[in-house]
Motif scaffolding. Sequence first.
Motif, PDB file in Angstrom:
ATOM      1  N   ASP A 121      60.704  20.877  61.009  1.00 19.04           N
ATOM      2  CA  ASP A 121      59.955  20.555  59.483  1.00 19.04           C
ATOM      3  C   ASP A 121      60.147  19.168  59.258  1.00 19.04           C
ATOM      4  OD1 ASP A 121      59.763  23.317  59.455  1.00 19.04           O
ATOM      5  OD2 ASP A 121      61.522  23.740  58.516  1.00 19.04           O
ATOM      6  N   THR A 122      61.191  18.479  59.574  1.00 20.37           N
ATOM      7  CA  THR A 122      61.126  17.224  59.235  1.00 20.37           C
ATOM      8  C   THR A 122      60.130  16.235  60.036  1.00 20.37           C
ATOM      9  OG1 THR A 122      63.599  17.069  58.731  1.00 20.37           O
ATOM     10  CG2 THR A 122      62.518  14.975  59.292  1.00 20.37           C
ATOM     11  N   SER A 125      56.725  16.947  58.464  1.00 18.75           N
ATOM     12  CA  SER A 125      56.416  16.439  57.423  1.00 18.75           C
ATOM     13  C   SER A 125      56.087  15.004  57.862  1.00 18.75           C
ATOM     14  CB  SER A 125      57.691  16.405  56.547  1.00 18.75           C
ATOM     15  OG  SER A 125      57.726  15.777  55.342  1.00 18.75           O
ATOM     16  N   GLN A 129      52.306  13.762  56.183  1.00 17.75           N
ATOM     17  CA  GLN A 129      52.176  12.895  54.898  1.00 17.75           C
ATOM     18  C   GLN A 129      51.797  11.677  55.541  1.00 17.75           C
ATOM     19  OE1 GLN A 129      52.293  14.447  52.278  1.00 17.75           O
ATOM     20  NE2 GLN A 129      53.046  16.280  53.154  1.00 17.75           N
ATOM     21  N   LYS A 231      62.284  15.816  54.031  1.00 20.04           N
ATOM     22  CA  LYS A 231      60.650  15.966  53.699  1.00 20.04           C
ATOM     23  C   LYS A 231      60.223  14.518  53.115  1.00 20.04           C
ATOM     24  CE  LYS A 231      60.356  18.405  49.225  1.00 20.04           C
ATOM     25  NZ  LYS A 231      59.919  19.477  48.499  1.00 20.04           N
TER      26      LYS A 231
END
Length: 481
Positions: A121-122, A125, A129, A231
């Motif tokens: 997930d990191t 992100s 982004q 995140k």
Amino acid sequence: MKCLSPFVRYIHFRKVTFLVITLFVLHTMICLIFTRTLKGDADCLQEETPQKGLKDGTLQINSGAPMPENPQPQTYMVTEDALDPLPIPYEYLLGSRPSAKRYMAIGISSIKRQKENYLMDTIQSIFDQSDQEELEELLLVIYLADYNASVSRETAKEIEIKFKLHIAAGHMIVISCSLDSYPTLEGLKRNFNDAEDRVKYRSKQNVDYAFLINFCANLSRYYLMLEDDVKCANGFLTAIKNSVTERNPSWTTISFSKLGYIGKLYQSRDLQQLARFLLLFYDEMPCDWLLDHFYKCKAQPDKIQVVPSLFQHMGSYSSFLSIKNDQKDDEFQESVRKLGDVLPASCFTDIEVHEHYGPENVCKHGAGYFWGKNMIPGNTFRVVFGEAVRLRRILILTGSSEYPRDFLHSGYLETGKEKTEIGGIQTCREFRELGSFQNGHFEINNLDKVIGDKIECLQIRVTGVQKEWLVIKDIDVWVLK
């Protein structure tokens, strides 16, 4: 001649005896040192000289090459021998070193947790982004530091499956290193009365980060330290670049988060010193304490903390024994990217400001957000443009994910013209109501068809009683071209 008392004679005897013993010990030590020196020289001759006479699998002394009477001392270069990257044997699990330096390398050290894992997930992100232009300036380096090498390889396979395109594009490298290269992690000092397993964990973590930082030393101009459970704010790289540009380059550390090791920015010129610093004191204290000591040793007088925070901790369990850890950074802002055009402007308000969250944070590109309190009907927040502009679109967002009730509950937006100054504060003589806020948001398109003239002010006016505070995140405008 006076006769000495028995006690005085005893004292003299002790002194003489001590002197004799001391001289004997010194003589013995000198002899031993001299003997070892001679033996060491002889060993060197036995080890180095025969290599020149290697023949048919046997060692022979080459007697035809006389030893120089005064051998020349070897040259020692501090920058090359002491400050170059440490020769740590890394294993490349995915990707390869880029041929050219990037603007910023992002380093993440990770181990597989017993409960929840957040690394994927990191990584997602970071990529989500960042726009394509920003991705070309980034290099993500993942250091897998599991005790079991097979676990690291399994994680690398999972990363390859999910982020194959980014690896192929050169956006990411995954590395590891054998624990055989680590200093001892057993029997360490229990500073601060920490338990043995805690001391071992934080000491290894210091070495993990040191090895990661050492690897990243020459990859980019800047290095950003992240954890494996965060995140990112949308547009974080652009916000970092803006912050760096505005500062004197003498800084050592800039913090883009209030938590732990998250969001610490360094200049690549300092990374070799930082890696050695963490290794020198790896068993003394936690890494975040050492990082604070480092910038102080480099003569940075105070912590440089940028607001809003660009990174948020999203994990619930620590990598240490799966201890519950749900810390949140209350300064985090999900988006710092200006969606519209950047125009010269000044901001003013008569709303009571909370701490350092003044109106200038909204007008200054990428600086943060406004946070006010104790509002009453009639309060205003005003943007005064440097020059009159003709707009086609306006988007204003209030509130935040951290404080969801701190949005404008009742109010409308006004446009103004005929710029003036009253009591040293800029404003406009004539205002016209444009529309009301809905759930803290205001948006209008095709404004040029509603208002044909140029405007010089935008003003938010509070119309109702509001107990909650007010966060103004973005005032984005698009100029008609």
